[in-house]
Design an enzyme around this catalytic site. Sequence first.
Site, PDB file in Angstrom:
ATOM      1  CE  LYS A  89      -4.196   1.391  -0.795  1.00 47.21           C
ATOM      2  NZ  LYS A  89      -4.468   0.500   0.382  1.00 47.21           N
ATOM      3  CB  SER A 101      -4.564   1.483   3.937  1.00 45.28           C
ATOM      4  OG  SER A 101      -3.575   1.192   3.003  1.00 45.28           O
ATOM      5  CB  SER A 134      -1.074  -0.085   1.380  1.00 46.28           C
ATOM      6  OG  SER A 134      -1.997  -0.935   0.950  1.00 46.28           O
TER       7      SER A 134
END
Length: 386
Positions: free
Chosen positions: A58, A109, A55
């Site tokens: 992101k 997230s 993640s």
Amino acid sequence: MKRAIAVFAALILLCPTCFAAEAPVVSAASAVLMDAQSGRVLYEKDAHSQRLIASTTKLMTALVAVESTALDTQITMKPEYQAEGSSMYLRFGEERTLEELLYGLLLASGNDAALAIAGGCGGDVETFVGWMNEKAAELGMEDTHFANPNGLDAEGHYSTAYDLALLGRAVLENETLAKLVSTKSITVAGRSLTNHNKLLWRYEGCTGMKTGYTDAAGRTLVSSAQRDGQSLICVTLKAPNDWDDHAKLFDYGFETWPTRPLARAGKIFRTLPVSGSLLSQVEVVTDRDVAYPLSTGERVRAVITLPDRVEAPVQKGTIAGKLCFWVGETPVGETYLLYRVDIPENVPEPTLFDRIKEFLQRGEGSAVLATAFLQEIPASPVAGRR
């Protein structure tokens, strides 16, 4: 006549500690510590190996989104935006602003938020992912390729610790994102969101950024911290003890590589002689601050380019020369040198003969010339005597 000269000077700048601290041992398979302002790498471990990044992806999703789309843009949740893993728990048909989705992306997230942002900003997810790869190339992330906006394991989705540090620099330079990644908790659209980055509570001076985890990628983390005006970025990939790794690397960086001032904006640097004016000298000042992280005993070379003499008139704020700093063969900073004040030209009053010459050149005629001549000649003290 202005003649430029180059002057070379060697400076030795020492950090306040007597001995440099030893680099820490970290659990991460790949790691990098970078000075945010200069981009200097202060520590690295296998920093250029391509790995899954989970993640931390992101951060790029958020950067491309804020650079392409207004924060108040309304985005509608569609069935195809549903995803496994961490979630903001968006409902089908729900409308949220880009700003609200960014909080869900960076704090919770949310994989669903990532897909909604990509589809809402790019028109479709594939187009947006293409933008992510274009931005990676623009930032110099040479060992990076994105296949999705959320970081779920996929073929052709990878980056490196070094490349993610470059991404971290871009995130910190964006005021909107710097605010978002530093937010500990917030209530958005009726949802209480808490940042997954525990360093915001555990490490004094932490300013964000983004965690990540999948079974294949392991624990991934991009973080930043600030102390005494210096900002550092730390990245670890496949790190079982990432919180500890980042704390140790930040302590090492701040202690061993403090930012040292090389020039201060507006400071008088040198005085130059002036020709053609009643004022014989003009001061030269530095245009901007220059600073660089330096370890104990590093030698900084200053290269100065200035004229040996300046001719009036001189205008305040115009460029006189340049001051450049080098560590070894690497340029580390520069500033223009500017004239501090206006210096007027000294233009003498024209003499009688200058005026006669001017009249002749203009073809004014002998009568006018004679009149001008007589006006300049004082009356004789014996005039009128026989």
